[in-house]
Design an enzyme around this catalytic site. Structure first.
Site, PDB file in Angstrom:
ATOM      1  N   ASP A 734     -32.195 -68.543 -14.920  1.00  0.00           N
ATOM      2  CA  ASP A 734     -32.866 -68.139 -13.705  1.00  0.00           C
ATOM      3  C   ASP A 734     -32.628 -69.289 -12.727  1.00  0.00           C
ATOM      4  O   ASP A 734     -32.259 -70.404 -13.121  1.00  0.00           O
ATOM      5  CB  ASP A 734     -34.358 -67.873 -13.928  1.00  0.00           C
ATOM      6  CG  ASP A 734     -34.957 -67.059 -12.784  1.00  0.00           C
ATOM      7  OD1 ASP A 734     -34.290 -66.924 -11.734  1.00  0.00           O
ATOM      8  OD2 ASP A 734     -36.080 -66.556 -12.930  1.00  0.00           O
TER       9      ASP A 734
HETATM   10  C1  BGC Z   1     -36.197 -64.936  -9.797  1.00  0.00           C
HETATM   11  C2  BGC Z   1     -35.077 -64.089 -10.337  1.00  0.00           C
HETATM   12  C3  BGC Z   1     -34.056 -63.841  -9.249  1.00  0.00           C
HETATM   13  C4  BGC Z   1     -33.542 -65.187  -8.758  1.00  0.00           C
HETATM   14  C5  BGC Z   1     -32.483 -65.076  -7.669  1.00  0.00           C
HETATM   15  C6  BGC Z   1     -35.679 -66.206  -9.131  1.00  0.00           C
HETATM   16  O1  BGC Z   1     -36.689 -66.841  -8.423  1.00  0.00           O
HETATM   17  O2  BGC Z   1     -37.086 -65.272 -10.832  1.00  0.00           O
HETATM   18  O3  BGC Z   1     -35.578 -62.885 -10.841  1.00  0.00           O
HETATM   19  O4  BGC Z   1     -33.020 -63.035  -9.724  1.00  0.00           O
HETATM   20  O5  BGC Z   1     -34.629 -65.914  -8.228  1.00  0.00           O
HETATM   21  O6  BGC Z   1     -33.026 -64.617  -6.494  1.00  0.00           O
END
Ligand code: BGC
Length: 809
Positions: A734
């Site tokens: 993530d």
């Molecule tokens: C989220 C993810 C997301 C990523 C990119 C993170 O803060 O937890 O689910 O895909 O950001 O935007």
């Protein structure tokens, strides 16, 4: 650089990276005019149908569908200012248009009371909603005050009142136990009281992303109650189709709705910042309620009325030791074309392990059946799915999935409560179905729940300890270190040679320098990478010129799950919870196959979706992105989502692996749970999704799982995902990761720790976006004893290259 200055730069950079470089919420939700010329008509049609079929009718005393020419009084400002999706990365889509309920009813020529409509419209125009900023979004919109006199006047000429209640949730924060979030506001209650007392019939529509307190249903004279969820850009048309009877609301609850928040098994053990012990263990949602607290349920898991009425005839059930097959003929004996949903539950023997009395093992949805029409449906479940994981050795089979001896009853349900026993099979001896490696035990030992037979033949709550951590992870890692072909230097092999079969992936990556190996294990540092379309979430793969010269393309990632998050206009689709409410994997696949074309059109190679975490607690801020409290429903819907997205070449990226079940302190909180709960509940949905949907990429979670962050978790990424489940795709983090050194190899930190765990790519890539240079942590121990090896780095490179070979764009 001075430590304090660096810290300030880091924090500032984090802020910009998280909140600054994408669409502002205002832009994103404004529904700016579409200039792309893209034809949305096909995906819109499917999204509208999914929106209608995923809505759930909880109550209907002859109020729905509306008869033709019924005069309708439309109350609730959310009817005009609809919540189309939740907030955060999962909702930030610039839709070409948005149809509110008011618009949808007008489009359907519903006979709306004009005076009331005009008053609301004017008030909403004069009191525009504000969507706030990241983490400070509204959870509800303030109601328009309505005088008794107006309500009474309108009730004299209208036949039915519709009251819409709306709630929004978002990333990076929870819902709360306050009015306007989990509870109704006093203004909403006042409106319900005024309307239900004045009108003969009242229909309440819930425009929500998360489960909220539904106990109000018994406090007012509500004739019909419909959960419409948040259906994206086609919301209003979808709900109008249901209200007018064009489509039956054949959705079923993907979670249990409790009589009060306190009855949920996670209450009291959710939302703590440092760590949460999952004391309820495997007894999540209906597994808990059906075993211990039947009275705690207002509407059971799997419940939903629809407009149809079905007769079911069990044609046959067969168990051969490996699988159980169900064969049921359904006939629509009602007056409306509708779909039936068959839910199959197993009640296993308690044995030594203890088990929930209901476990969903299979489900199947019929086609839309006209009145009088029949269909024979089949469903099956494996013995592996029915078995239980022994994490203590109490059965004599530690770390195995075991079918304990005894009688297994199969139930065919309308929901988890209203289910009829249709079959029984007996296991005469304990039987091991699968042998596994012990993984990821909790750093603390704690009491977890189990059933104890009570005097009245039900179950009381008993507790037993989670096992202590007792295995040598260091030895496991060292004994499994990957090897590779020796470095060859540049031999002129390009990716096209690999594509045409002239060379293998291994020949290709044997040419990679250490610099290239480092680069391919991280993204191009920033969100909104110049390598991709504006507004993308980041790029990986061909992030160095030398890699691109060898033919490695930049892989462009975009959020998910409710459409494509870019600066360009893209379809806004129903939220994850609505998709799972359809209980219709085929339909979900069809919708996402349409999105797959759009992904190609917009230049996205990887959609950061679906959200696969379990609804452990109704307050989790991201539940709207996720599917269900049940892993089988989550897994099957997740698999169909993945298959749909991957139809035309882009990849899905199920997330967040694993146990991202709360947003409070999400980057540091530790989800502590037994290995059994981990495997049977929190990993099971991912397992089904990985095995049946075959995603080409997968995202780890921010949080720790039993003391180890998702992006450093060898046991999740390597022991289970790759070695046990046979996953062959790419694993990405993530966005960003926490800094830490490995407890097993203290000299390895950050990127080396991550790559050793088997997590391929750090996204979006930099330690911080201010530092556009490698942070040095991957290669720091290269060449040292027990330091990072070329084999490990080449394994990453091979995964990335294999991923790019699957790209068709
Ligand atoms: C989220 C993810 C997301 C990523 C990119 C993170 O803060 O937890 O689910 O895909 O950001 O935007």
């Amino acid at each position: 650089m001075n430590k304090i200055i660096r810290k300030i730069l880091d924090v500032g950079a984090d802020f910009i990276a998280l909140f600054g470089n994408n669409l502002s919420q205002k832009e994103a939700r404004g529904g700016s005019p579409d200039k792309s010329g893209y034809d949305y008509s096909k995906i819109a049609k499917v999204a509208r149908r999914v929106g209608a079929e995923g809505s759930i009718l909880l109550k209907n005393d002859d109020a729905l569908p509306l008869e033709e020419n019924t005069r309708v009084a439309l109350f609730g400002r959310v009817s005009f200012d609809w919540f189309y999706v939740g907030y955060g990365s999962g909702g930030d889509v610039r839709a070409p248009y948005r149809v509110s309920l008011a618009d949808g009813l007008c489009n359907a020529n519903v006979n709306l009371d004009e005076e009331l409509f005009g008053i609301y419209k004017k008030w909403c125009d004069n009191n525009p909603v504000s969507h706030g900023v990241w983490g400070h979004w509204p959870r509800y919109f303030a109601e328009m005050p309505v005088g008794d006199e107006l309500v009474s006047r309108v009730s004299e000429r209208a036949d039915v009142a519709i009251v819409t209640i709306g709630r929004a949730a978002g990333e990076d924060r929870e819902n709360n136990l306050e009015e306007g979030s989990y509870y109704l506001t006093s203004d909403e209650r006042k409106l319900l009281k005024q309307v239900t007392e004045a009108f003969e019939k009242t229909v309440v529509i819930m425009n929500i992303g998360n489960a909220i307190d539904f106990s109000f249903v018994n406090e007012y004279k509500i004739d019909a109650l419909l959960i419409a969820w948040q259906g994206g850009m086609e919301s209003g048309n979808a709900v109008a189709d249901v209200l007018t009877g064009k489509v039956s609301p054949d959705g079923r609850l993907p979670m249990s709705l409790a009589t009060s928040y306190e009855r949920y098994p996670s209450a009291g053990n959710f939302g703590a910042r440092a760590y949460n012990e999952y004391k309820e263990d495997i007894y999540v949602g209906y597994r808990y309620f059906e075993t211990f607290d039947k009275d705690g349920v207002l509407y059971p898991f799997g419940y939903g009325l629809g407009y149809g009425k079905f007769q079911r005839e069990v044609v046959g059930v067969n168990y051969d030791g490996d699988k159980i097959n169900f064969n049921v003929r359904v006939t629509n004996i009602g007056n409306y074309p509708s779909k039936d949903t068959l839910e199959f539950y197993i009640e296993p023997p308690q044995g030594k392990l203890g088990k929930p009395v209901r476990n969903l093992v299979a489900f199947v949805k019929s086609a839309t059946l006209a009145p009088g029409e029949s269909e024979t449906l089949t469903a099956e479940a494996t013995a592996y799915l029915i078995s239980s994981y022994d994490d203590t050795g109490i059965t004599g089979h530690k770390s195995c999935y075991v079918l304990e001896k005894g009688a297994y009853s199969a139930y065919l349900g309308y929901d988890s409560r209203n289910a009829e026993k249709i079959f029984e099979f007996v296991e005469n001896e304990d039987r091991v179905v699968a042998e596994c490696n012990v993984i990821a035990s909790s750093p603390t030992v704690f009491d977890r729940l189990r059933p104890i037979k009570s005097e009245d033949d039900g179950y009381d709550k008993g507790y037993y300890l989670t096992p202590e951590r007792a295995y040598d992870l260091k030895e496991r890692i060292l004994s499994e270190l990957p090897t590779c072909k020796p470095y060859t230097g540049n031999k002129g092999i390009t990716l096209s040679d690999v594509k045409s079969g002239k060379a293998t992936i291994e020949d290709f990556t044997a040419q990679f320098t250490l610099r290239e190996l480092e680069a391919i294990s991280r993204g191009a540092y920033i969100m909104n990478s110049p390598l991709g379309a504006p507004g993308n979430a980041g790029a990986l793969g061909g992030v160095l010129r030398s890699l691109r010269k060898k033919g490695v393309p930049a892989v462009i990632c975009t959020d998910g799950p409710s459409g494509i998050r870019l600066s360009a206009t893209c379809s806004l689709l129903p939220i994850g919870t609505l998709l799972s409410s359809t209980w219709d994997p085929k339909m979900v696949e069809t919708l996402l196959a349409e999105l797959s074309l759009e992904l190609n059109d917009r230049g996205s190679d990887m959609l950061l979706a679906p959200g696969m975490n379990i609804h452990r607690d109704p307050l989790c801020g991201r539940n709207f992105e996720y599917f269900s409290e049940d892993p089988v429903l989550s897994g099957k819907i997740g698999a169909s989502y993945v298959k749909g997205v991957q139809t035309h070449g882009a990849s899905a990226c199920p997330k967040h692996f694993a146990c991202n079940n709360q947003e409070t302190n999400r980057c540091d909180t530790d989800s502590r749970l037994s290995e059994r709960a981990l495997r049977e509940i929190y990993l099971k949905g991912f397992e089904i999704c990985v095995k049946e949907g075959v995603p080409r990429s997968l995202m780890t979670s921010y949080n720790k799982i039993n003391g180890v962050w998702g992006h450093y978790n060898y046991d999740l990424a390597t022991t289970v995902l790759r070695n046990e489940w046979g996953y062959k795709g790419l694993i990405v983090t993530d966005w960003w990761m926490r800094h830490s050194s490995s407890p097993e190899f203290p000299k390895m930190r950050d990127n080396a720790y991550r790559v050793r765990a088997g997590v391929d790519v750090l996204m979006p890539g930099g330690r911080r976006i201010t530092l556009h240079v490698p942070d040095g942590t991957l290669l720091a121990t290269y060449g040292h004893q027990n330091g990072i090896t070329r084999g490990e780095m080449v394994r990453v490179a091979n995964s990335v290259i294999a991923f790019t070979l699957g790209m068709k764009r």
